[in-house]
Design an enzyme around this catalytic site. Structure first.
Site, mmCIF file in Angstrom:
data_model
loop_
_atom_site.group_PDB
_atom_site.id
_atom_site.type_symbol
_atom_site.label_atom_id
_atom_site.label_comp_id
_atom_site.label_asym_id
_atom_site.label_seq_id
_atom_site.Cartn_x
_atom_site.Cartn_y
_atom_site.Cartn_z
ATOM 1 N N HIS A 115 0.812 -1.220 0.000
ATOM 2 C CA HIS A 115 0.000 0.000 0.000
ATOM 3 C C HIS A 115 0.845 1.271 0.000
ATOM 4 O O HIS A 115 0.328 2.352 -0.282
ATOM 5 C CB HIS A 115 -0.985 -0.001 1.187
ATOM 6 N N ASP A 145 0.256 -7.603 1.366
ATOM 7 C CA ASP A 145 0.685 -6.208 1.527
ATOM 8 C C ASP A 145 2.208 -6.095 1.532
ATOM 9 O O ASP A 145 2.787 -5.325 2.291
ATOM 10 C CB ASP A 145 0.110 -5.600 2.809
ATOM 11 N N GLY A 216 3.431 6.702 7.774
ATOM 12 C CA GLY A 216 4.842 6.896 7.424
ATOM 13 C C GLY A 216 5.709 5.778 7.948
ATOM 14 O O GLY A 216 6.797 5.520 7.431
ATOM 15 N N ASN A 217 5.243 5.079 9.008
ATOM 16 C CA ASN A 217 5.960 3.905 9.510
ATOM 17 C C ASN A 217 5.736 2.675 8.627
ATOM 18 O O ASN A 217 6.502 1.707 8.700
ATOM 19 C CB ASN A 217 5.504 3.539 10.925
ATOM 20 N N SER A 218 4.677 2.690 7.837
ATOM 21 C CA SER A 218 4.326 1.530 7.025
ATOM 22 C C SER A 218 5.492 1.061 6.175
ATOM 23 O O SER A 218 6.121 1.857 5.479
ATOM 24 C CB SER A 218 3.136 1.860 6.116
ATOM 25 N N LEU A 273 -7.714 -24.330 -0.811
ATOM 26 C CA LEU A 273 -8.531 -25.462 -0.377
ATOM 27 C C LEU A 273 -9.916 -25.400 -0.999
ATOM 28 O O LEU A 273 -10.425 -26.407 -1.498
ATOM 29 C CB LEU A 273 -8.625 -25.458 1.154
ATOM 30 N N GLY A 274 -10.553 -24.226 -0.957
ATOM 31 C CA GLY A 274 -11.855 -24.070 -1.600
ATOM 32 C C GLY A 274 -13.037 -24.276 -0.674
ATOM 33 O O GLY A 274 -14.002 -24.950 -1.052
ATOM 34 N N VAL A 275 -12.969 -23.709 0.534
ATOM 35 C CA VAL A 275 -14.084 -23.790 1.467
ATOM 36 C C VAL A 275 -14.350 -22.416 2.068
ATOM 37 O O VAL A 275 -13.453 -21.582 2.164
ATOM 38 C CB VAL A 275 -13.819 -24.795 2.619
ATOM 39 N N ILE A 277 -15.450 -20.790 5.659
ATOM 40 C CA ILE A 277 -15.344 -21.263 7.035
ATOM 41 C C ILE A 277 -15.826 -20.200 8.014
ATOM 42 O O ILE A 277 -15.946 -19.031 7.667
ATOM 43 C CB ILE A 277 -13.900 -21.672 7.382
#
Length: 477
Positions: A115, A145, A216-218, A273-275, A277
């Site tokens: 970002h 990210d 700014g810390n990102s 996996l395709g679930v 949850i």
């Protein structure tokens, strides 16, 4: 004459000496970060970005240009500055932003947050010796990210890479970055928790700290007391936009895995996996014959998915994945995402009160658009605020509900919270919340995050083809 101190005087002197001794001992027990900062700061960088922003029409929405005589000198003025057809509006300008990063190789590879550089036309890296270098974006991964940058330089100072798996709650950590543009600011704190899952991030088991992190810390590093990077500072929890004591960092192991894939192929492949949850509540655990609530409850098995091929069923409770215990539903996506695509993985589930082991051949996580078409990729949870899991309805679901052009998000599950108290049910299509039309799951999550507390808010749902208004109220935390 010899003065003999009274018992009270001797007691006061002894007490004062003991107090000073304890203060000295306490000071001696506090960490000294000076050497650590001196050794690690050279590898921490400031990152500034420039993005070209097109000018927008200045005329307010709904207003029309005045009708003037053809020969009026004002025609050119209005057409130039207010009319879209005349190319009018504010002139193109540069939008600038700041972030942090750190160097991981002497030949110029750096890590930061996705970002920080997302949408940038130019990325400038300022080193600790005040050199400014233009950086190329090698690759960027929105889901984790993480972004990998490269500058044209050699013999650069580098950070030491640590191991976040060994972190313990209460351990001292330190962050270096550029909050609000103040280069190489140092803040310290302790580990508050590990393996945190956040509503907007399914594939990152965040490190939670109380280290002061601000805009700014990102992208900056989180160090342990050995001076090794154990995380990348990424997010804060805030109601004001500033630091409020809850900071979240991406574990360095995950960041380095992502960086390695970005360097090799420019993209990241994740296991799938395709679930769909959800967490197991106390009542659900009792109904499934479990001694306590834990694991990830399968609420849907996506068609043509690895889970369907492996025999997963709705109602299965996943308690182990590849030998690792699944304590909460939020712990499962990072485990699956980091697993190798195409590998055969044992998964232990509780089905009808009994443990069953299934062997699943993991697929590759599809793009978000493909996931949305399958009915599971853009599901967003806002359980921390109102207790809902929603998704964009699939084409089949839209046809089944005869939605036509109507928009909204489909309620997948309802947990204990304001939504349940309001009477929202699984299968409802939420079309408006707080008098704002709901477009999709991503926008819905943002709307929920901005809802005011202690105020009844209207929610319009479509239930079995009939519209219904419900009153939602979020209590102050």
């Amino acid at each position: 004459m010899k003065v003999v101190p009274s018992p009270l005087t001797r007691w006061l002197v002894a007490g004062a000496a003991l107090l000073l001794s304890n203060v000295a001992a306490a000071r001696a027990g506090l960490p000294d970060f000076t050497d650590l900062v001196e050794q690690t700061s050279p590898a921490v960088v400031n990152i500034s970005t420039v993005q070209k922003v097109e000018g927008k029409k200045i005329l307010p929405h709904g207003w029309k240009l005045p009708e003037l005589p053809d020969d009026s000198p004002l025609n050119d003025f209005f057409r130039r500055f207010f009319d879209d057809e005349g190319g009018g509006g504010a002139p193109e300008h540069d939008a600038r932003s700041l972030g942090s990063g750190f160097i991981i190789s002497e030949d110029g590879y750096l890590l930061t947050n996705h970002h920080v550089i997302d949408g940038a036309d130019e990325v400038i890296v300022r080193l600790s010796d005040r050199r400014e270098l233009k950086a190329d974006v090698v690759g960027s991964d929105p889901r984790s990210d993480i972004a990998l940058l490269k500058v044209d330089a050699d013999h650069l100072p580098v950070v030491k890479i640590g191991n976040s798996d060994k972190l313990k709650r209460g351990e001292w950590v330190l962050a270096i970055g550029s909050p609000f543009g103040f280069d190489h600011s140092v803040t310290a704190g302790i580990i508050s928790a590990t393996g945190r899952s956040l509503p907007s991030e399914n594939y990152v088991p965040f490190i939670q700290t109380d280290v002061a992190i601000n805009p700014g810390n990102s992208g900056g590093p989180l160090f342990d007391m050995d001076g090794e990077v154990i995380g990348i500072n990424s997010q804060i929890y805030s109601r004001t936009g500033g630091y409020m004591g809850l900071s979240f960092s991406i574990p360095i192991e995950m960041a380095m895995e992502v960086a390695d894939q970005l360097k090799k192929s420019g993209k990241v492949s994740r296991g799938w996996l395709g679930v769909l949850i959800q967490d197991v509540t106390r009542e659900l655990a009792e109904s499934f014959g479990m001694e306590r609530p834990y694991g990830a409850l399968v609420s849907k098995v996506l068609p043509d998915s690895p889970a369907e091929a492996a025999g997963f069923k709705v109602g299965d409770v996943i308690i182990e994945f590849d030998g690792r215990e699944v304590e909460r539903s939020g712990a499962l996506p990072p485990m699956v995402g980091r697993a190798k695509v195409g590998s055969d993985v044992p998964v232990v589930v509780i089905r009808n009160g009994k443990r069953t082991t299934l062997k699943v051949n993991l697929g590759e996580l599809p793009e978000e658009e493909e996931m949305a078409a399958a009915g599971g990729g853009k599901a967003k949870t806002s359980a921390d605020r109102i207790g809902l899991v929603v998704s964009d309805p699939t084409a089949d679901q839209r046809n089944e509900m005869e939605l036509g052009d109507e928009k909204g998000v489909l309620v997948q599950s309802v947990e204990e919270g304001p939504a349940a108290h309001a009477g929202i049910r699984p299968g409802d299509l939420i079309q408006r919340i707080n008098n704002v039309a709901v477009e999709d799951a991503g926008q819905f999550a943002k709307l929920v995050a901005e809802l005011p507390d202690d105020k009844s808010l209207p929610v319009l749902v479509l239930r079995k083809g009939s519209p219904l208004f419900l009153a939602l109220k979020i209590g102050k935390e």
